[in-house]
Scaffold this active site. Structure first.
Site, short mmCIF file in Angstrom:
data_model
loop_
_atom_site.label_atom_id
_atom_site.label_comp_id
_atom_site.label_asym_id
_atom_site.label_seq_id
_atom_site.Cartn_x
_atom_site.Cartn_y
_atom_site.Cartn_z
N ARG A 1 0.79 -1.22 0.00
CA ARG A 1 0.00 0.00 0.00
C ARG A 1 0.83 1.28 0.00
O ARG A 1 0.61 2.19 -0.80
CB ARG A 1 -0.94 0.08 1.22
CG ARG A 1 -2.19 -0.70 1.10
CD ARG A 1 -2.55 -1.30 2.44
NE ARG A 1 -1.56 -2.29 2.78
CZ ARG A 1 -1.63 -3.56 2.38
NH1 ARG A 1 -2.66 -3.95 1.70
NH2 ARG A 1 -0.67 -4.42 2.67
N THR A 2 1.77 1.36 0.92
CA THR A 2 2.47 2.63 1.09
C THR A 2 3.30 2.96 -0.15
O THR A 2 3.26 4.09 -0.67
CB THR A 2 3.37 2.59 2.35
OG1 THR A 2 2.60 2.08 3.43
CG2 THR A 2 3.89 3.97 2.70
N LYS B 1 26.57 -3.52 -1.57
CA LYS B 1 28.05 -3.45 -1.53
C LYS B 1 28.53 -2.81 -0.24
O LYS B 1 29.71 -2.55 -0.06
CB LYS B 1 28.56 -2.63 -2.70
CG LYS B 1 28.16 -3.13 -4.06
CD LYS B 1 28.63 -2.14 -5.13
CE LYS B 1 27.87 -2.32 -6.43
NZ LYS B 1 27.95 -1.12 -7.28
N HIS C 1 4.95 5.71 11.52
CA HIS C 1 4.46 5.61 10.14
C HIS C 1 3.54 6.82 9.94
O HIS C 1 2.32 6.68 9.88
CB HIS C 1 3.71 4.28 9.98
CG HIS C 1 3.45 3.87 8.56
ND1 HIS C 1 3.55 4.74 7.48
CD2 HIS C 1 3.08 2.66 8.03
CE1 HIS C 1 3.25 4.09 6.38
NE2 HIS C 1 2.96 2.83 6.68
#
Ligand code: CP
Length: 306
Positions: A55-56, A84, A133
């Site tokens: 969703r995000t 790396k 969030h």
């Protein structure tokens, strides 16, 4: 209202004033009813997802493209020089030189702050570990207003993994701007962290902790379900012990207020069976759709285009 967000980062929901939150919601409301196809023409978003998302990531990328902007980025850090050994700081510093705005999700708490320190382009925290969030919280507040027509006066219950759940951490912090009653329903080991309960107390927000949904179902207006998150547990046996602690069923809903709406940031597992989708209380798919409009509003405001 004057745009006070142009050029800013959204690392934590705590950085936004109530006025700024309401402004984002108002802009999102307008964009939901009157799409603006060329608002961000010529602008580029870097979508940097170091942790899984449906969703995000996709709603943020769709939001940029639906406003006429374009998107570069990755959904798997294994295809970048992260593999790396390049530091997050260096990666974001470089990426910031190529784009106008950066969206980041990372499995570590504090990663969005590192990204924000590394570039002078606006950075949007799309979830950092078990911390916050903030864009989900803006979606949640927009959705609560949409389905209940108000936030003040509501009784909101949050259920499930309140210890590691970044969505409920950000939401509980943001709701301190409003006159709400909060109920936190979890096993003792998955309850809301003390620092959040302390903030609520300091700000005079009424709250209680419970161990069963049935203890509050008759009183609440929003039932915010969450998944017990396997990826946050160091001990698989502990996850297996707790994963099915809160499974909502139709019988539990029989005592609910008619206006009760069930929300969930998704993805869901067993806690929200398919049978709940057919009830008048289910509102989580509308909530997920609203991610598109709220993230459009955020991109437009941070880029100074509204
Ligand atoms: N709500 C939410 O953050 O969902 P995703 O993990 O799919 O982005």
């Amino acid at each position: 209202m004057k745009n006070t967000l142009a050029g800013k980062d959204i690392v934590s929901i705590n950085e936004l004033s109530k006025q700024e939150i309401l402004n984002i919601i108002n802009v999102a409301k307008k964009l939901k009813t009157s799409p603006k196809n060329n608002l961000l023409k010529g602008k580029i978003l870097a979508s940097c997802f170091f942790e899984a998302s449906t969703r995000t990531r996709l709603s943020t990328e769709a939001a940029m493209q639906r406003l006429g902007g374009s998107v570069i980025g990755f959904a798997d850090p294994g295809v970048t020089s992260f593999k790396k050994g390049e530091s997050l700081h260096d990666s974001i510093k470089i990426i910031g030189q190529y784009v106008d705005i950066v969206a980041i999700r990372h499995f570590l708490e504090g990663a969005a702050q590192v990204a924000s320190d590394a570039t002078n382009k606006p950075v949007i925290n799309c979830g950092d570990g078990a911390n916050q969030h903030p864009t989900q919280t803006l979606v949640d507040l927009f959705t609560i207003l949409e389905c209940q027509k108000k936030i003040d006066g509501l009784h909101i219950a949050m259920v499930g993994d309140l210890k590691y759940g970044r969505t409920v951490h950000s939401l509980a912090e943001a709701l301190q701007h409003f006159k709400v009653t909060l109920s936190f329903i979890a096993t003792p080991s998955l309850q809301m962290p003390d620092y959040i309960l302390g903030n609520l107390k300091k700000n005079g927000i009424k709250f209680n902790t419970y161990e069963k949904i049935e203890q509050v179902i008759k009183k609440i207006d929003i039932l915010y379900m969450t998944r017990v998150q396997k990826e946050r547990f160091a001990d698989p046996a502990e996850y297996n012990r707790l994963k099915n602690s809160f499974i909502l069923n139709i019988k539990t809903l029989s005592g609910a207020k008619p206006n009760l709406k069930i929300m969930h940031p998704l993805p869901r597992l067993n806690e929200l069976p398919l049978e709940i989708d057919k009830t008048k209380h289910a509102y989580y798919f509308q909530q997920a759709e609203n991610g598109l409009y709220v993230r459009q509003a955020l991109l437009a405001l941070l880029l100074g285009k509204i």
